[in-house]
Scaffold this motif. Structure first.
Motif, PDB file in Angstrom:
ATOM      1  N   GLU A  95      52.716  34.049  88.359  1.00  0.00           N
ATOM      2  CA  GLU A  95      51.919  32.908  88.778  1.00  0.00           C
ATOM      3  C   GLU A  95      52.766  31.875  89.524  1.00  0.00           C
ATOM      4  N   TYR A  96      54.048  31.785  89.212  1.00  0.00           N
ATOM      5  CA  TYR A  96      54.941  30.904  89.969  1.00  0.00           C
ATOM      6  C   TYR A  96      55.051  31.381  91.414  1.00  0.00           C
ATOM      7  N   LEU A  97      55.241  32.689  91.600  1.00  0.00           N
ATOM      8  CA  LEU A  97      55.321  33.232  92.957  1.00  0.00           C
ATOM      9  C   LEU A  97      53.989  33.092  93.680  1.00  0.00           C
ATOM     10  N   SER A  98      52.889  33.243  92.960  1.00  0.00           N
ATOM     11  CA  SER A  98      51.567  33.083  93.563  1.00  0.00           C
ATOM     12  C   SER A  98      51.401  31.674  94.126  1.00  0.00           C
ATOM     13  N   ASP A  99      51.891  30.678  93.389  1.00  0.00           N
ATOM     14  CA  ASP A  99      51.807  29.294  93.880  1.00  0.00           C
ATOM     15  C   ASP A  99      52.631  29.104  95.146  1.00  0.00           C
ATOM     16  N   LEU A 100      53.802  29.744  95.228  1.00  0.00           N
ATOM     17  CA  LEU A 100      54.619  29.652  96.431  1.00  0.00           C
ATOM     18  C   LEU A 100      53.883  30.224  97.642  1.00  0.00           C
ATOM     19  N   LEU A 101      53.191  31.350  97.443  1.00  0.00           N
ATOM     20  CA  LEU A 101      52.465  31.975  98.553  1.00  0.00           C
ATOM     21  C   LEU A 101      51.245  31.149  98.947  1.00  0.00           C
ATOM     22  N   LYS A 102      50.599  30.532  97.972  1.00  0.00           N
ATOM     23  CA  LYS A 102      49.442  29.683  98.282  1.00  0.00           C
ATOM     24  C   LYS A 102      49.860  28.509  99.160  1.00  0.00           C
ATOM     25  N   ASP A 103      51.070  27.972  98.906  1.00  0.00           N
ATOM     26  CA  ASP A 103      51.565  26.865  99.715  1.00  0.00           C
ATOM     27  C   ASP A 103      51.747  27.284 101.178  1.00  0.00           C
ATOM     28  N   ARG A 104      51.980  28.579 101.418  1.00  0.00           N
ATOM     29  CA  ARG A 104      52.166  29.092 102.775  1.00  0.00           C
ATOM     30  C   ARG A 104      50.891  29.740 103.314  1.00  0.00           C
ATOM     31  N   ASN A 105      49.788  29.600 102.549  1.00  0.00           N
ATOM     32  CA  ASN A 105      48.491  30.168 102.964  1.00  0.00           C
ATOM     33  C   ASN A 105      48.569  31.680 103.222  1.00  0.00           C
ATOM     34  N   ILE A 106      49.296  32.375 102.371  1.00  0.00           N
ATOM     35  CA  ILE A 106      49.395  33.839 102.479  1.00  0.00           C
ATOM     36  C   ILE A 106      48.415  34.452 101.479  1.00  0.00           C
ATOM     37  N   PRO A 107      47.375  35.157 101.941  1.00  0.00           N
ATOM     38  CA  PRO A 107      46.399  35.757 100.999  1.00  0.00           C
ATOM     39  C   PRO A 107      47.054  36.849 100.169  1.00  0.00           C
ATOM     40  N   HIS A 108      46.708  36.884  98.905  1.00  0.00           N
ATOM     41  CA  HIS A 108      47.329  37.858  98.015  1.00  0.00           C
ATOM     42  C   HIS A 108      46.466  38.028  96.768  1.00  0.00           C
ATOM     43  N   ASN A 109      46.774  39.060  95.993  1.00  0.00           N
ATOM     44  CA  ASN A 109      46.128  39.287  94.700  1.00  0.00           C
ATOM     45  C   ASN A 109      47.185  39.302  93.608  1.00  0.00           C
ATOM     46  N   VAL A 110      46.797  38.812  92.423  1.00  0.00           N
ATOM     47  CA  VAL A 110      47.698  38.777  91.273  1.00  0.00           C
ATOM     48  C   VAL A 110      47.173  39.729  90.212  1.00  0.00           C
ATOM     49  N   LEU A 111      48.077  40.485  89.617  1.00  0.00           N
ATOM     50  CA  LEU A 111      47.708  41.403  88.530  1.00  0.00           C
ATOM     51  C   LEU A 111      48.642  41.161  87.359  1.00  0.00           C
ATOM     52  N   ASN A 112      48.116  40.544  86.311  1.00  0.00           N
ATOM     53  CA  ASN A 112      48.901  40.356  85.096  1.00  0.00           C
ATOM     54  C   ASN A 112      47.982  40.413  83.878  1.00  0.00           C
ATOM     55  N   ALA A 113      48.481  40.003  82.727  1.00  0.00           N
ATOM     56  CA  ALA A 113      47.738  40.192  81.477  1.00  0.00           C
ATOM     57  C   ALA A 113      46.587  39.223  81.296  1.00  0.00           C
ATOM     58  N   ARG A 114      46.462  38.212  82.133  1.00  0.00           N
ATOM     59  CA  ARG A 114      45.337  37.293  81.976  1.00  0.00           C
ATOM     60  C   ARG A 114      44.030  38.032  82.234  1.00  0.00           C
ATOM     61  N   PRO A 115      42.996  37.792  81.430  1.00  0.00           N
ATOM     62  CA  PRO A 115      41.742  38.550  81.549  1.00  0.00           C
ATOM     63  C   PRO A 115      41.134  38.504  82.945  1.00  0.00           C
ATOM     64  N   LYS A 116      41.216  37.358  83.621  1.00  0.00           N
ATOM     65  CA  LYS A 116      40.572  37.245  84.929  1.00  0.00           C
ATOM     66  C   LYS A 116      41.219  38.159  85.958  1.00  0.00           C
ATOM     67  N   TYR A 117      42.488  38.561  85.713  1.00  0.00           N
ATOM     68  CA  TYR A 117      43.155  39.493  86.615  1.00  0.00           C
ATOM     69  C   TYR A 117      43.086  40.925  86.086  1.00  0.00           C
ATOM     70  N   ALA A 118      43.346  41.088  84.765  1.00  0.00           N
ATOM     71  CA  ALA A 118      43.403  42.433  84.181  1.00  0.00           C
ATOM     72  C   ALA A 118      42.078  43.166  84.297  1.00  0.00           C
ATOM     73  N   ALA A 119      40.944  42.429  84.263  1.00  0.00           N
ATOM     74  CA  ALA A 119      39.630  43.067  84.349  1.00  0.00           C
ATOM     75  C   ALA A 119      39.431  43.754  85.693  1.00  0.00           C
ATOM     76  N   ARG A 120      40.176  43.331  86.727  1.00  0.00           N
ATOM     77  CA  ARG A 120      40.040  43.903  88.068  1.00  0.00           C
ATOM     78  C   ARG A 120      41.217  44.807  88.424  1.00  0.00           C
ATOM     79  N   GLU A 121      41.903  45.310  87.399  1.00  0.00           N
ATOM     80  CA  GLU A 121      43.123  46.085  87.641  1.00  0.00           C
ATOM     81  C   GLU A 121      42.902  47.247  88.608  1.00  0.00           C
ATOM     82  N   ALA A 122      41.881  48.070  88.349  1.00  0.00           N
ATOM     83  CA  ALA A 122      41.649  49.251  89.172  1.00  0.00           C
ATOM     84  C   ALA A 122      41.368  48.861  90.622  1.00  0.00           C
TER      85      ALA A 122
END
Length: 1064
Positions: free
Chosen positions: A518-545
């Motif tokens: 999530e720290y790296l995700s914030d760095l990319l958001k500051d540069r307006n680089i679209p990306h997806n995050v996959l970690n143990a948080r439910p909002k991300y893990a539910a979309r793993e596949a």
């Protein structure tokens, strides 16, 4: 040594006979002789000599043969000539040749004939043939079935992988080489024996995927497929375990085994007893047996008596300062209080001694300090719905059912201010190493096992064989970049992602925690680089596949923890099946439900920015429109709006239907009754049509991504094992695709601190070279030091696993004895249970006798009065009436009368002038049982020898017969039928055994912690553990026997509810 010399010289190979390994696989060899050993016997050496002598006699063939063999060396690495792995793999090509030779004949078979091969194979096995005899033909049948049902044909190297698994080895196959398909070969072949095959994966998702996907092959060939998932009932589990092939995950398998050994009756057993284990194929075997090897499986009971102490200890820990009141050791997560810390804690807690047994605070305070220092939120755990849920550091996944033991979890809950759940008492436990050692035949597959080959050989006796890739691996592994500071590392990671994004290359970034991702995700958001995050948080893990499916597309940026490290392939251009599913959901969900998805449970929408839009053809659009109208009508006809989850479930079931039902059958269902509105078949047909469009789109985009250089993987930290780093690298360049990897590490990373790596010199060196701590270096010296540290970390954790296994081996022997006894009682017949009771009674009598009698001394020196008092005390009023008023002098006189006897009549023997045992030994079975006990007494080598041993044996015989006969008489007088009696006997034995086994586990866990202190006295903790553990176990068995006998005699003398026997 001679054997190695024989193998390592290429000219020698040209002189060997046709059955020896060669550099070129000859298609003229039609048969595959059984290969079951990696050793080279003397027979082969003699055969080599005779072949050589024959060739010397005719030099012309020798020259021709040498030219042929040397010609086949073109393109072969010389290092391969000295590799045993290479020669073994080449030997497997004899099987490949045999399978390929059979392929044309198998292809001519109809579906019914191909399915009939399963019946034929089983018949041949019943007539004496072995699995080796039918291996080549069985593999050919599976290959053809896969081609017909899945459109996938096993490559030659996959045939080799299947043979490696069948031989009980570990197959190392690189990412994307089709390990899942390989498993079908060995699973089918071994399932023919009818004893059950377990295919073990690392999570429920992969188990379900493989069962549905690969199960189509096995079902087509007439085998039954089972699937074990969390939340299943006992009946469902029993049904699935009885199938020919069962797919499950490692934790469900382990807990089912433990639960079966806590079961109170045979109807609750779910596995195939008495032999639940036959053959297992473990997917990602290094993860299961090595990474998870440090965490034993536990089933716990509850003990809430100390729950109030945890919040108090958490408050006290906040007052203590690190380095002043306590010191920490990051390497092994240990905390030691200083004298100042002990004094402050005792003052705050108002106690004179933290280690006082009556008021113990030390354990709670140490756990609170560990929770404060080592267990970080969003790293080791996350908080969800008022609960602290563990994050598996190796897989990045949340493990909801798992809890830390020894009070650590309660300490974490107290730190976070959560409700303290009950403390745990271990009821049953087993490590994965011990669990999988129960299989007579074990195999596994993974992409990274070679670095741990010695551990697999030492602990499991399973060699690791590298299976060659179908296409050459062209991945480019860029040098490791070392940074002095974490700030510099993260800036360079962001810059490299940005540069790759501008090129259009997909990027996968591996992080070690939720926090870092999530720290790296914030760095990319500051540069307006679209990306997806996959970690143990439910909002991300539910979309793993879905996230993984997008990760190989052009411009895709994916930041992931280790969740993307196993079991998933990142396909360049995208995964057409998952993309087709997204198209279906985007098109139909608005017509099926108006409910918005719950971000916490259903996941956050995936970022589509920068990704190319999928073009759907006219026929697909027409079918989607038809499905949307039908979905809208069906929902309207039911009178209420569907929930979001129900709508998604209907779509998932429809897609599953498209994979299991042929297109002709689906179209037939649509045409049969147009008035019925068959929604699921319509969605299934629409999915298949959209899938074709997605396949074209993904193929075109994949080709473009390949031209750009393929997937780029960035590792943001070195792990504690090179193997885990290699797993991340393996995400790139699958199946001959291009790709590249880069690891960036900071000398402030956790691993360097954990192992006390002195980084000051490296920081100074980097500063001198670059004049800027944020600039990386790629020097050989730095990289060499980093890799040396990794190797040291591997050795350290190997030592921990080795110690765990050695300690668990002591408990493993005891566990086997107890669990085998339980299963004998539960699954055996009535006679086996009754015989066990007789053995218990005789053993109790023997303990009483040897506690009061010394065979070396005259009977006048024996404590006969105490002996008979203890004996009568066991049976209570059942024996008290018979031995009332008998004095010690009468007993001594009786014993002196028998001491001179030359022979006795075994079945009617009794001591003179003492009560005669009840006449219940009537019938052949009971007399036979009595005779067996007498023979066991006479041949007992464990007892103390002496002049009066014969007299001692006669006393054992008399008292044992009296106790058993009295028991049989009181049971007979009770008037209950045999079925009820057997039920009570089983229940009493099992409950007594479980009660003492549970206490024994607690004692053994305490002992394992206590013996480490004895190393200060120059004593080996393992040897101390073995000695004391054996003593504990013998005491436990003795107490179990005694309480069982007393409980049974007490019950039948005054029958009651069996639960009352164990009431507090």
């Amino acid at each position: 040594m001679a054997h190695l010399l024989l193998l390592s010289s290429p000219p020698h190979l040209s002189l060997s006979c046709a059955s020896e390994p060669s550099f070129s696989s000859s298609p003229s060899i039609p048969l595959y002789p059984p290969l079951r050993t990696l050793h080279f016997s003397r027979v082969r050496r003699r055969r080599f000599v005779s072949s050589a002598s024959a060739t010397i006699a005719s030099p012309k063939p020798l020259i021709v043969s040498l030219k042929e063999k040397l010609g086949s060396l073109k393109g072969t690495k010389w290092s391969d000539l000295w590799s045993l792995n290479n020669w073994v793999v080449r030997d497997y090509y004899r099987l490949v040749n045999a399978v390929n030779a059979l392929e044309p004949r198998i292809q001519r078979l109809s579906d019914e004939q191909l399915r009939g091969k399963t019946v034929e194979f089983r018949l041949r096995l019943s007539q004496g043939e072995t699995l080796s005899d039918i291996q080549a033909e069985a593999f050919a049948v599976v290959r053809e079935a896969a081609r017909r049902k899945l459109g996938m044909r096993h490559f030659d190297v996959q045939i080799i992988g299947g043979a490696v698994l069948h031989d009980g080895c570990i197959a190392e196959m690189k990412t994307g080489e089709g390990k899942t398909l390989v498993s079908t070969l060995a699973a089918y072949l071994n399932a023919l024996a009818g004893n059950g095959v377990h295919v073990v994966t690392v999570n429920d998702y992969l188990a379900q995927r493989d069962a549905e996907w690969m199960g189509r092959i096995h079902r087509f060939l007439g085998l039954s497929i089972g699937l074990i998932q969390g939340g299943m009932t006992a009946d469902e589990r029993r049904s699935n375990y009885s199938c020919d092939i069962t797919y499950t995950n490692n934790s469900e398998l382990g807990f089912d085994y433990l639960r079966d050994n806590l079961s109170g009756n045979r109807e609750k057993l779910v596995m195939r007893w008495p032999k639940p284990f036959h053959f297992a194929i473990v997917d990602e075997v290094d993860s299961v047996l090595i990474d998870e090897g440090r965490n034993p499986l536990l089933i716990s009971g509850e003990d809430s008596k100390d729950a109030a102490r945890y919040p108090v200890a958490a408050k006290v820990s906040e007052l203590l300062g690190r380095g002043i009141h306590y010191n920490v050791e990051l390497k092994d997560n240990s905390v030691n209080l200083t004298e100042e810390g002990v004094a402050l804690a005792e003052m705050v807690l108002e106690t004179d001694d933290l280690w006082d047994e009556n008021d113990p605070w030390a354990r709670f305070l140490i756990n609170a300090l560990k929770a404060k220092e080592f267990y970080r939120r969003d790293v080791q755990y996350i908080v969800r719905n008022g609960k602290a849920l563990i994050i598996n550091e190796l897989t990045g996944r949340v493990e909801e059912k798992r809890r830390w033991s020894e009070g650590i979890h309660q300490a974490v809950e107290a730190k976070e201010g959560l409700k303290i759940q009950a403390d745990s008492i271990v009821v049953a436990q087993i490590t994965y190493q011990s669990l999988f050692k129960l299989y007579p035949k074990l195999s596994g597959m993974t992409g990274t096992a070679k670095t741990e080959e010695k551990e697999f050989l030492k602990m499991f006796h399973t060699p690791v064989l590298e299976v060659p890739t179908n296409l050459p691996n062209i991945r480019c592994d860029l040098p490791i970049q070392a940074f002095a500071t974490a700030r510099g590392k993260w800036e360079y990671v962001r810059a490299e992602i940005e540069s790759m994004f501008q090129l259009g290359r997909p990027v996968l970034v591996g992080t070690t925690s939720v926090e870092n991702s999530e720290y790296l995700s914030d760095l990319l958001k500051d540069r307006n680089i679209p990306h997806n995050v996959l970690n143990a948080r439910p909002k991300y893990a539910a979309r793993e596949a879905e996230i993984v499916a997008q990760a190989g597309r052009k411009y895709a940026i994916t930041i992931s923890t280790n969740m993307a490290g196993r079991g998933t392939d990142i396909i360049l251009g995208g995964n057409p099946k998952m993309l087709a599913k997204e198209v279906i959901e985007d098109s139909l969900l608005p017509f099926m439900t108006h409910e918005a998805p719950n971000v916490e449970t259903d996941g956050e929408p995936i970022s589509q920015k920068g990704l190319s839009k999928i073009k759907v053809g006219p026929s697909s659009l027409a079918l989607l429109a038809k499905a949307a109208l039908m979905a809208k009508y069906v929902c309207k006809s039911e009178g209420n709006d569907w929930s979001y989850r129900k709508a998604k479930s209907v779509i998932s079931e429809s897609i599953q239907m498209s994979q299991t039902v042929e297109m002709e059958e689906l179209e037939k269902q649509l045409a049969e009754d147009p008035g019925m509105y068959p929604l699921k078949p319509v969605i299934a047909v629409a999915f298949l049509t959209v899938l074709k469009d997605c396949e074209v789109h993904c193929s075109n985009e994949g080709a473009e991504v390949k031209r750009l250089g393929g997937l780029h993987v960035i590792g943001t930290s070195l792990h504690e094992s090179r193997r885990i780093d290699n797993q991340l690298r393996g995400r790139a360049a699958r199946q001959g695709d291009p790709g590249s990897t880069r690891f960036m590490v900071s000398l402030q990373d956790e691993m360097f601190q954990k192992f006390n790596f002195d980084t000051e010199w490296a920081v100074k060196l980097i500063s001198k070279i670059t004049n800027n701590e944020d600039i990386p270096i790629e020097g050989h010296t730095i990289v060499k030091q980093l890799l040396a540290l990794q190797i040291n970390a591997e050795k350290y954790f190997f030592g921990i696993r080795k110690s765990l296994v050695e300690f668990d081996e002591v408990l493993e022997v005891q566990r086997k004895h107890v669990y085998n006894l339980r299963q004998l009682i539960l699954t055996g017949d009535s006679e086996s249970c009754r015989e066990q009771i007789f053995q218990y009674m005789q053993a109790v009598v023997d303990e009483i006798v040897f506690g009061n009698i010394d065979p070396l001394k005259h009977p006048s020196n024996w404590r006969l009065g105490k002996l008979f008092n203890e004996f009568v005390g066991i049976g209570g009023k059942i024996l008290a009436e018979s031995f009332a008023g008998i004095r010690e002098q009468v007993i001594l006189s009786s014993i002196e009368q028998i001491s001179g006897l030359g022979s006795i009549k075994v079945d009617t023997f009794s001591l003179p002038n003492l009560p005669i045992p009840p006449s219940t030994f009537r019938g052949i079975c009971k007399k036979n049982s009595s005779l067996k006990r007498w023979l066991a007494i006479c041949t007992d080598d464990t007892t103390k020898k002496g002049r009066y041993q014969g007299t001692c044996n006669l006393i054992r015989k008399y008292l044992g017969d009296f106790l058993i006969a009295s028991y049989l008489e009181v049971v007979q007088d009770s008037g209950y039928d045999d079925t009820y009696v057997q039920e009570i006997e089983r229940e009493v034995i099992v409950k007594t055994l479980d009660c003492f086994w549970r206490d024994h586990l607690v004692n053994m866990n305490r002992l394992s912690s206590a013996v480490n202190v004895r190393s200060f006295g120059h004593r080996d903790p393992l040897e101390e553990y073995k000695i004391d553990g054996c003593r504990f176990f013998i005491s436990m068995l003795s107490a179990t026997r005694r309480l069982t006998v007393e409980s049974l005699l007490h019950y039948w003398s005054s029958p009651m509810d069996s639960e009352e026997l164990y009431a507090p």
